[in-house]
Design a protein around this motif. Structure first.
Motif, PDB file in Angstrom:
ATOM      1  N   LEU A 195       0.793  -1.228   0.000  1.00 40.96           N
ATOM      2  CA  LEU A 195       0.000   0.000   0.000  1.00 40.96           C
ATOM      3  C   LEU A 195       0.830   1.285   0.000  1.00 40.96           C
ATOM      4  O   LEU A 195       0.559   2.193  -0.801  1.00 40.96           O
ATOM      5  CB  LEU A 195      -0.989  -0.008   1.171  1.00 40.96           C
ATOM      6  CG  LEU A 195      -2.174  -0.967   1.005  1.00 40.96           C
ATOM      7  CD1 LEU A 195      -2.974  -1.060   2.299  1.00 40.96           C
ATOM      8  CD2 LEU A 195      -3.079  -0.516  -0.136  1.00 40.96           C
ATOM      9  N   PRO A 196       1.847   1.440   0.866  1.00 38.22           N
ATOM     10  CA  PRO A 196       2.641   2.676   0.799  1.00 38.22           C
ATOM     11  C   PRO A 196       3.332   2.858  -0.547  1.00 38.22           C
ATOM     12  O   PRO A 196       3.471   3.994  -1.031  1.00 38.22           O
ATOM     13  CB  PRO A 196       3.666   2.497   1.927  1.00 38.22           C
ATOM     14  CG  PRO A 196       3.054   1.505   2.854  1.00 38.22           C
ATOM     15  CD  PRO A 196       2.284   0.558   1.975  1.00 38.22           C
ATOM     16  N   ILE A 197       3.747   1.754  -1.164  1.00 36.83           N
ATOM     17  CA  ILE A 197       4.458   1.819  -2.445  1.00 36.83           C
ATOM     18  C   ILE A 197       3.535   2.318  -3.554  1.00 36.83           C
ATOM     19  O   ILE A 197       3.871   3.254  -4.287  1.00 36.83           O
ATOM     20  CB  ILE A 197       5.033   0.431  -2.808  1.00 36.83           C
ATOM     21  CG1 ILE A 197       6.050  -0.018  -1.750  1.00 36.83           C
ATOM     22  CG2 ILE A 197       5.656   0.452  -4.198  1.00 36.83           C
ATOM     23  CD1 ILE A 197       6.465  -1.472  -1.875  1.00 36.83           C
ATOM     24  N   VAL A 198       2.362   1.682  -3.686  1.00 32.63           N
ATOM     25  CA  VAL A 198       1.464   2.081  -4.779  1.00 32.63           C
ATOM     26  C   VAL A 198       0.825   3.438  -4.501  1.00 32.63           C
ATOM     27  O   VAL A 198       0.513   4.187  -5.428  1.00 32.63           O
ATOM     28  CB  VAL A 198       0.396   0.998  -5.061  1.00 32.63           C
ATOM     29  CG1 VAL A 198       1.048  -0.299  -5.497  1.00 32.63           C
ATOM     30  CG2 VAL A 198      -0.510   0.762  -3.868  1.00 32.63           C
ATOM     31  N   ALA A 199       0.650   3.782  -3.218  1.00 27.10           N
ATOM     32  CA  ALA A 199       0.125   5.115  -2.883  1.00 27.10           C
ATOM     33  C   ALA A 199       1.103   6.191  -3.327  1.00 27.10           C
ATOM     34  O   ALA A 199       0.710   7.225  -3.883  1.00 27.10           O
ATOM     35  CB  ALA A 199      -0.152   5.216  -1.392  1.00 27.10           C
TER      36      ALA A 199
END
Length: 251
Positions: A222-226
């Protein structure tokens, strides 16, 4: 090809989309990179060649000096429209939605761009994040397993057309890559969460159950794609995405 304003169905800062009889015509702004137009065309053809029943690319043309893609039109309603008018059956619609995503992810297209490489480029291009944040995100990204499944990149109910016979077709393959299916699921989760946390949670529960994937594994993406999504520079989404980037660890 003559395009009428009455046939205009979508307007974005970089493109206009028209419905003309049996075709969808995407007309890109002159400022939009020619390479990006041809990349979308090439991506669409590469997905076609996997055997997935997607709208076929008909031709790449110029209209009034602007590059355009002519794509087969699929008649029907979007799954997003059906979810809105029939919320009582949201679980059935979401189950079908996940089944379609998993069917796509079973396919491989070795010539597609690599998802991890694309995410790294997007993160490293961000000025809204400082060097430490970019380093931490890229380090996490590098540690994630590299797979070669087809990842749509913008898989949400507005990109799923349901025909009169109930058959679903997925459209808009501009962002497709090959990579880790859970990264694609994380992106879909965020797209739902922008509008409805309840629907986002329902989606993630169904995806993890049907794919036998630990929820924590999808959450690690999630932090990566966000962060990658920040590249679109959408002020409406910025605060929401930054909250996910700040959550670097999950229990």
């Amino acid at each position: 090809m003559k395009l009428e304003k009455s046939n205009l169905i979508v307007t974005r800062s970089y493109k206009e989309v028209y419905q003309c009889e049996d075709s969808i015509v995407k007309v890109f702004a002159k400022s939009h990179l020619k390479s990006a137009v041809f990349n979308e065309a090439l991506n669409t053809v590469r997905v076609e060649e996997t055997g997935l029943a997607i709208p076929k690319l008909k031709e790449v043309i110029q209209i009034d000096g602007k590059w355009a893609l002519v794509i087969e039109h699929k008649d029907g309603k979007t799954l997003e429209e059906m979810m809105k008018v029939d919320p009582a059956n949201i679980e059935k619609y979401m189950s079908d939605f996940v089944d379609m995503q998993l069917a796509i992810q079973e396919k491989q297209a070795p010539m597609l761009n690599d998802l991890k490489e694309k995410l790294a480029r997007q993160i490293n291009s961000l000025t809204v994040l400082d060097a430490t944040q970019r380093y931490e995100l890229c380090t996490r990204l590098e540690s994630m397993p590299k797979h070669t499944k087809i990842c749509h990149g913008d898989y949400n109910p507005s990109n799923v057309i349901v025909g009169k016979n109930g058959k679903m077709t997925v459209v808009d393959w501009a962002h497709v890559t090959q990579g880790n299916a859970s990264a694609d699921a994380a992106m879909t989760y965020l797209l739902f969460a922008l509008k409805s946390q309840e629907n986002a949670d329902l989606y993630l529960n169904l995806f993890c159950k049907k794919s036998d994937t630990p929820k924590q594994y999808v959450q690690q993406w999630l932090p990566i794609v966000a962060a990658a999504q920040l590249e679109k520079d959408n002020e409406f989404e910025k605060d929401f995405l930054m909250k996910w980037i700040d959550v670097m660890d999950y229990q």
